[in-house]
Design a protein around this motif. Structure first.
Motif: not given
Length: 138
Positions: A22-51
């Motif tokens: 997730s994107i915290p307040g303040g400056a955002v490192p490039d890696g965080k921006l790379a994941c910001a596009d898919a934060v909801d999808e990553i969470e959904t994937m993790f839940k599906a993997y756990q299931k």
């Protein structure tokens, strides 16, 4: 084999908990921006993997369906990512999830019949998540 699957699930869970995609307040490192596009999808994937991993012990055929669904979710997530490394990791994870589904299906419902093919595929899935974690935390 049960220990190996349990250990794999623990590693994957730790990777996602550490990812902090997730994107915290303040400056955002490039890696965080790379994941910001898919934060909801990553969470959904993790839940599906756990299931799927939860079902692999009790109902491998249900787990096969879970892993098919996981593969679809990862493929969808790859479309929302604008970072080549994350997109490549998602593509690898989608293939691994499909292979996990195939291995679970080949067991014909017998957990003792799930072998190296499943372990290899779940290892490749975990490797993909480790790559996503690496980019997210860069």
């Amino acid at each position: 084999m049960m220990k190996k699957l349990t250990a794999m699930l623990a590693v994957v869970a730790a990777l996602f908990l550490m990812a902090g995609c997730s994107i915290p307040g303040g400056a955002v490192p490039d890696g965080k921006l790379a994941c910001a596009d898919a934060v909801d999808e990553i969470e959904t994937m993790f839940k599906a993997y756990q299931k799927g991993m939860g079902n692999i012990y009790s109902d491998p055929m249900a787990a096969a369906s879970d892993f098919d669904e996981l593969s679809k979710k990862v493929t969808e997530a790859s479309k929302s990512v604008h970072n080549e490394k994350v997109s490549a990791a998602f593509a690898s994870m989608a293939t691994a999830a499909t292979d996990m589904a195939s291995a679970a299906r080949e067991s014909k419902g017998d957990i003792t019949a799930i072998g190296d093919g499943f372990n290899d595929a779940s290892g490749r899935f975990a490797d993909g998540m480790a790559k996503v974690n690496e980019v997210c935390n860069a």
